[in-house]
Structure formats: structure tokens, C-alpha cells
Write a protein that holds these residues in place. Structure first.
Motif, PDB file in Angstrom:
ATOM      1  N   GLN A  35       0.827  -1.202   0.000  1.00  0.00           N
ATOM      2  CA  GLN A  35       0.000   0.000   0.000  1.00  0.00           C
ATOM      3  C   GLN A  35       0.865   1.258   0.000  1.00  0.00           C
ATOM      4  O   GLN A  35       0.526   2.257  -0.650  1.00  0.00           O
ATOM      5  CB  GLN A  35      -0.931  -0.011   1.215  1.00  0.00           C
ATOM      6  N   ALA A  36       1.997   1.202   0.713  1.00  0.00           N
ATOM      7  CA  ALA A  36       2.903   2.359   0.738  1.00  0.00           C
ATOM      8  C   ALA A  36       3.460   2.649  -0.652  1.00  0.00           C
ATOM      9  O   ALA A  36       3.587   3.807  -1.059  1.00  0.00           O
ATOM     10  CB  ALA A  36       4.040   2.111   1.727  1.00  0.00           C
ATOM     11  N   VAL A  37       3.763   1.589  -1.400  1.00  0.00           N
ATOM     12  CA  VAL A  37       4.261   1.762  -2.768  1.00  0.00           C
ATOM     13  C   VAL A  37       3.188   2.401  -3.645  1.00  0.00           C
ATOM     14  O   VAL A  37       3.445   3.363  -4.383  1.00  0.00           O
ATOM     15  CB  VAL A  37       4.694   0.392  -3.354  1.00  0.00           C
ATOM     16  N   ILE A  38       1.983   1.874  -3.570  1.00  0.00           N
ATOM     17  CA  ILE A  38       0.904   2.362  -4.438  1.00  0.00           C
ATOM     18  C   ILE A  38       0.512   3.787  -4.052  1.00  0.00           C
ATOM     19  O   ILE A  38       0.256   4.630  -4.924  1.00  0.00           O
ATOM     20  CB  ILE A  38      -0.293   1.406  -4.388  1.00  0.00           C
ATOM     21  N   ARG A  39       0.483   4.094  -2.766  1.00  0.00           N
ATOM     22  CA  ARG A  39       0.149   5.461  -2.341  1.00  0.00           C
ATOM     23  C   ARG A  39       1.234   6.447  -2.771  1.00  0.00           C
ATOM     24  O   ARG A  39       0.931   7.583  -3.141  1.00  0.00           O
ATOM     25  CB  ARG A  39      -0.054   5.501  -0.828  1.00  0.00           C
ATOM     26  N   ARG A  40       2.485   6.008  -2.721  1.00  0.00           N
ATOM     27  CA  ARG A  40       3.575   6.893  -3.193  1.00  0.00           C
ATOM     28  C   ARG A  40       3.421   7.133  -4.689  1.00  0.00           C
ATOM     29  O   ARG A  40       3.619   8.267  -5.174  1.00  0.00           O
ATOM     30  CB  ARG A  40       4.930   6.248  -2.893  1.00  0.00           C
ATOM     31  N   ALA A  41       3.048   6.100  -5.421  1.00  0.00           N
ATOM     32  CA  ALA A  41       2.839   6.253  -6.859  1.00  0.00           C
ATOM     33  C   ALA A  41       1.632   7.142  -7.141  1.00  0.00           C
ATOM     34  O   ALA A  41       1.652   7.950  -8.080  1.00  0.00           O
ATOM     35  CB  ALA A  41       2.651   4.881  -7.510  1.00  0.00           C
ATOM     36  N   LYS A  42       0.584   7.000  -6.344  1.00  0.00           N
ATOM     37  CA  LYS A  42      -0.600   7.840  -6.523  1.00  0.00           C
ATOM     38  C   LYS A  42      -0.259   9.308  -6.301  1.00  0.00           C
ATOM     39  O   LYS A  42      -0.704  10.180  -7.068  1.00  0.00           O
ATOM     40  CB  LYS A  42      -1.699   7.401  -5.555  1.00  0.00           C
ATOM     41  N   ALA A  43       0.524   9.594  -5.265  1.00  0.00           N
ATOM     42  CA  ALA A  43       0.922  10.974  -5.000  1.00  0.00           C
ATOM     43  C   ALA A  43       1.738  11.534  -6.160  1.00  0.00           C
ATOM     44  O   ALA A  43       1.579  12.705  -6.553  1.00  0.00           O
ATOM     45  CB  ALA A  43       1.725  11.040  -3.699  1.00  0.00           C
ATOM     46  N   GLU A  44       2.594  10.702  -6.729  1.00  0.00           N
ATOM     47  CA  GLU A  44       3.422  11.141  -7.857  1.00  0.00           C
ATOM     48  C   GLU A  44       2.550  11.381  -9.085  1.00  0.00           C
ATOM     49  O   GLU A  44       2.774  12.334  -9.839  1.00  0.00           O
ATOM     50  CB  GLU A  44       4.480  10.079  -8.153  1.00  0.00           C
ATOM     51  N   ALA A  45       1.560  10.534  -9.293  1.00  0.00           N
ATOM     52  CA  ALA A  45       0.664  10.711 -10.434  1.00  0.00           C
ATOM     53  C   ALA A  45      -0.120  12.014 -10.318  1.00  0.00           C
ATOM     54  O   ALA A  45      -0.303  12.734 -11.312  1.00  0.00           O
ATOM     55  CB  ALA A  45      -0.285   9.516 -10.544  1.00  0.00           C
ATOM     56  N   ARG A  46      -0.578  12.314  -9.123  1.00  0.00           N
ATOM     57  CA  ARG A  46      -1.302  13.573  -8.918  1.00  0.00           C
ATOM     58  C   ARG A  46      -0.404  14.764  -9.171  1.00  0.00           C
ATOM     59  O   ARG A  46      -0.816  15.758  -9.778  1.00  0.00           O
ATOM     60  CB  ARG A  46      -1.855  13.614  -7.490  1.00  0.00           C
ATOM     61  N   LYS A  47       0.820  14.666  -8.697  1.00  0.00           N
ATOM     62  CA  LYS A  47       1.765  15.771  -8.884  1.00  0.00           C
ATOM     63  C   LYS A  47       2.017  16.035 -10.366  1.00  0.00           C
ATOM     64  O   LYS A  47       2.123  17.185 -10.793  1.00  0.00           O
ATOM     65  CB  LYS A  47       3.084  15.448  -8.176  1.00  0.00           C
ATOM     66  N   ARG A  48       2.083  14.962 -11.142  1.00  0.00           N
ATOM     67  CA  ARG A  48       2.362  15.075 -12.570  1.00  0.00           C
ATOM     68  C   ARG A  48       1.092  15.222 -13.411  1.00  0.00           C
ATOM     69  O   ARG A  48       1.165  15.374 -14.629  1.00  0.00           O
ATOM     70  CB  ARG A  48       3.150  13.850 -13.040  1.00  0.00           C
ATOM     71  N   ASN A  49      -0.063  15.087 -12.754  1.00  0.00           N
ATOM     72  CA  ASN A  49      -1.351  15.190 -13.445  1.00  0.00           C
ATOM     73  C   ASN A  49      -1.493  14.121 -14.530  1.00  0.00           C
ATOM     74  O   ASN A  49      -1.919  14.391 -15.653  1.00  0.00           O
ATOM     75  CB  ASN A  49      -1.558  16.585 -14.040  1.00  0.00           C
ATOM     76  N   VAL A  50      -1.133  12.878 -14.154  1.00  0.00           N
ATOM     77  CA  VAL A  50      -1.277  11.741 -15.068  1.00  0.00           C
ATOM     78  C   VAL A  50      -1.987  10.618 -14.314  1.00  0.00           C
ATOM     79  O   VAL A  50      -2.230  10.704 -13.116  1.00  0.00           O
ATOM     80  CB  VAL A  50       0.092  11.240 -15.589  1.00  0.00           C
ATOM     81  N   LYS A  51      -2.317   9.551 -15.026  1.00  0.00           N
ATOM     82  CA  LYS A  51      -3.024   8.428 -14.411  1.00  0.00           C
ATOM     83  C   LYS A  51      -2.061   7.521 -13.642  1.00  0.00           C
ATOM     84  O   LYS A  51      -0.878   7.423 -13.969  1.00  0.00           O
ATOM     85  CB  LYS A  51      -3.763   7.620 -15.479  1.00  0.00           C
ATOM     86  N   LEU A  52      -2.622   6.850 -12.623  1.00  0.00           N
ATOM     87  CA  LEU A  52      -1.865   5.848 -11.875  1.00  0.00           C
ATOM     88  C   LEU A  52      -2.161   4.475 -12.461  1.00  0.00           C
ATOM     89  O   LEU A  52      -3.319   4.063 -12.568  1.00  0.00           O
ATOM     90  CB  LEU A  52      -2.258   5.853 -10.401  1.00  0.00           C
ATOM     91  N   ALA A  53      -1.109   3.766 -12.835  1.00  0.00           N
ATOM     92  CA  ALA A  53      -1.230   2.392 -13.299  1.00  0.00           C
ATOM     93  C   ALA A  53      -0.492   1.473 -12.329  1.00  0.00           C
ATOM     94  O   ALA A  53       0.552   1.844 -11.790  1.00  0.00           O
ATOM     95  CB  ALA A  53      -0.670   2.232 -14.710  1.00  0.00           C
ATOM     96  N   VAL A  54      -1.050   0.297 -12.104  1.00  0.00           N
ATOM     97  CA  VAL A  54      -0.420  -0.718 -11.266  1.00  0.00           C
ATOM     98  C   VAL A  54      -0.190  -1.948 -12.134  1.00  0.00           C
ATOM     99  O   VAL A  54      -1.089  -2.368 -12.876  1.00  0.00           O
ATOM    100  CB  VAL A  54      -1.310  -1.082 -10.062  1.00  0.00           C
ATOM    101  N   MET A  55       1.016  -2.501 -12.051  1.00  0.00           N
ATOM    102  CA  MET A  55       1.313  -3.715 -12.809  1.00  0.00           C
ATOM    103  C   MET A  55       1.476  -4.887 -11.849  1.00  0.00           C
ATOM    104  O   MET A  55       2.203  -4.795 -10.870  1.00  0.00           O
ATOM    105  CB  MET A  55       2.588  -3.556 -13.635  1.00  0.00           C
TER     106      MET A  55
END
Length: 316
Positions: A35-55
């Protein structure tokens, strides 16, 4: 949330347009570390204004890489449940990568080119122990070399609990020991099993404690044998209950493991209904009784303990 299956060789026309931040991992259990990984990725996606993808992957890596038989692998979360958890964490896209022979043989540079840069990733986010092939030549510490400045590499340090890394292995060990509360602590939610209500021997009804028999998806790991306080999602309701994982040895030796749940204050007929069982607390281990009378007396205590547990939980 969009779920896209990538089977090598895949056609790029199936990929969504637009840049993404990509969170990588197998994510079995989607525990607090994941969850920490995905939340960090979500925060980065918001900052960049792009979508969050999980593989994630369509099977456990030990199957193709170590030759483990598929039937010998038990998952903390099957794919359907992982996807539900990904969506709750804010994923816009889930890529499910098939571990076929072509992918297993693929070198790290080709994998990075196709499954990271090729998916329009502006940034890759993964845990410190993430690998994408052979560990010594395809780990997070050298991913930047393969990235060649096409995307940012963000490494998330693993989380500790009781001075040890939160891991799927520790959760499995806790489940095998019946320590469901510790497993739940590491997961960050209550461990679940998915199943369907099937016909049983009607033994519980004869004892005054009617139960539903639940056939769990065979890919899922079960907690240790014992009696548990549970919550069951069934026919659109959340119903409290006491569950037994065991072999009913009071009524004979050599029986198969079954899951039987006495639903509290619930009497609806629910054969063939799908259920989700949330495991809260192990009340005791299994005991073989000399006859029905001893078992009935214990079941009354179990019901009292179950009700008291949930009453206290609501008061906290």
C-alpha cells in the motif's frame, strides 16, 4: 478502473494513450508495504497530473521461475481481490502481465523498454526488493541504467513492523499459526476468503447451531484450523458469525477440511450465494469431543465469546 491483460507479444494498440506513473510488484496480499508503494505512486501521479497504473502478474513468479506446481501455490489475494484493493487505493489502470515463456526468457533491457518505457511511464515506483528478471542483473538499484533517462525511478523503502519487514511471507506464517490478528495488522485490513455456499451434512442444524458451508476458491490460503469470529458479506448484507475451519473429528476420523459458519441472527436460505469472509479473531483451536453434548456446550460458549468480541470491538 481499466484492467488490461498483457500477453507477450502484445499489440501496442491495446494500450491507453497518455502518460502514467507505474507502480510495480506482484502485490500478493496488498499489505501495508504494498500500500505504501501504491500510495507513493498515486501521490506522484497527482503531482504530474497523469493516471496511476499498477502492474501485477497473472501467477506467482515461483511457478515459471522455480518450477513450483500451480496447485501448490496458495495466494493471500487472488487477482479479482487484488484488483478490488488496487481500485480502492486509487488505481486508474491495472496491467496484468502473463508470465508466459516469451516473457520469462526476456532480458531486463527488453522488459524495461517494453513494459516500462513502452507503457508511457513518466515514473516507476516499486519497493526496494522489486526485481524484473534475474535478481543480480535486474533489481531496483540498477534500474536507472536500463531506464536511460526515459523515466524517473522511485524506490520505496520497505516498512517494518516489530523490527521486521512487512512481507507476504510473514503474513502466511501468521495465518498458518492461527494468529489472524497479527496477519490483519500486517495487512492493514481483515484477511478475506472468497467462496460459495454449498450443501453440507446439516450437522449444525441438528445441534441447534445451523451453519452455512463455504467452498473457498482453491487458490486461496486458509487460516489455521480453529474457531474464529468473522464477518460475512452475503446477499448484500454484512453478518457477524462464528466460523469453524476443521475436520469435524467428533463425528469421525479422516474427514476433509471444511469451513462452516454459524451466522448470528440470520436465517435466510442462501445456497449457491457468493460470500466474502472477513476473519477477525481466533477464539480457540479445534477439539475432538466424545459426543454431541460436549460439543453443544462448547458452541454455546463460542457464540457468547463471539458476541462479546464484536460488542467490545464496537465500543473501542
Amino acid at each position: 478502473m481499466q484492467v488490461i491483460n498483457l500477453v507477450e507479444p502484445f499489440n501496442k494498440s491495446i494500450l491507453p494513450t497518455g502518460d502514467i506513473v507505474l507502480a510495480l510488484g506482484f502485490f500478493d496480499g496488498v499489505h501495508r508495504g504494498h500500500q505504501a508503494v501504491i500510495r507513493r505512486a498515486k501521490a506522484e501521479a497527482r503531482k504530474r497530473n497523469v493516471k496511476l497504473a499498477v502492474m501485477t502478474l497473472n501467477m506467482h513468479p515461483s511457478i515459471p521461475f522455480k518450477g513450483v506446481k500451480p496447485q501448490d501455490v496458495k495466494y493471500l489475494t487472488i487477482l479479482e481481490q487484488k484488483n478490488r484493493l488496487f481500485e480502492a487505493l486509487g488505481a486508474d489502470i491495472v496491467y496484468v502481465v502473463s508470465l508466459n515463456d516469451l516473457l520469462v526468457k526476456m532480458g531486463p533491457q527488453e522488459f524495461v523498454d517494453k513494459y516500462m518505457a513502452g507503457l508511457n511511464a513518466q515514473a516507476i515506483v516499486a519497493g526496494s526488493d522489486y526485481t524484473y528478471g534475474k535478481q543480480d542483473i535486474a533489481n531496483m538499484q540498477i534500474l536507472a541504467e536500463y531506464a536511460k533517462n526515459r523515466f524517473e525511478v522511485i524506490e520505496v523503502k520497505y516498512l517494518n513492523d516489530k523490527d521486521q519487514k512487512i512481507s507476504s511471507t510473514r503474513i502466511r506464517k501468521a495465518l498458518l499459526n492461527g494468529d489472524i490478528e497479527f496477519a490483519n495488522e500486517l495487512l492493514g485490513y481483515h484477511y478475506q476468503n472468497n467462496g460459495k455456499v454449498v450443501h453440507g451434512e446439516q450437522r449444525g442444524r441438528e445441534l441447534g447451531f445451523p451453519t452455512i458451508n463455504v467452498a473457498v476458491d482453491p487458490r486461496e490460503m486458509l487460516p489455521a484450523e480453529g474457531i474464529y469470529a468473522v464477518r460475512v458479506a452475503i446477499v448484500g448484507k454484512n453478518v457477524l458469525g462464528m466460523a469453524s475451519i476443521g475436520r469435524n473429528e467428533t463425528f469421525g476420523e479422516g474427514r476433509e477440511v471444511t469451513i462452516e459458519i454459524n451466522l448470528l441472527d440470520f436465517s435466510q436460505m442462501v445456497y449457491n450465494e457468493n460470500v466474502v469472509v472477513d476473519w477477525y479473531k481466533r477464539l480457540r483451536g479445534q477439539v475432538k469431543y466424545n459426543g454431541a453434548a460436549g460439543l453443544i456446550a462448547q458452541l454455546k460458549k463460542d457464540e457468547e465469546n463471539t458476541r462479546n468480541y464484536f460488542k467490545k470491538a464496537r465500543e473501542i
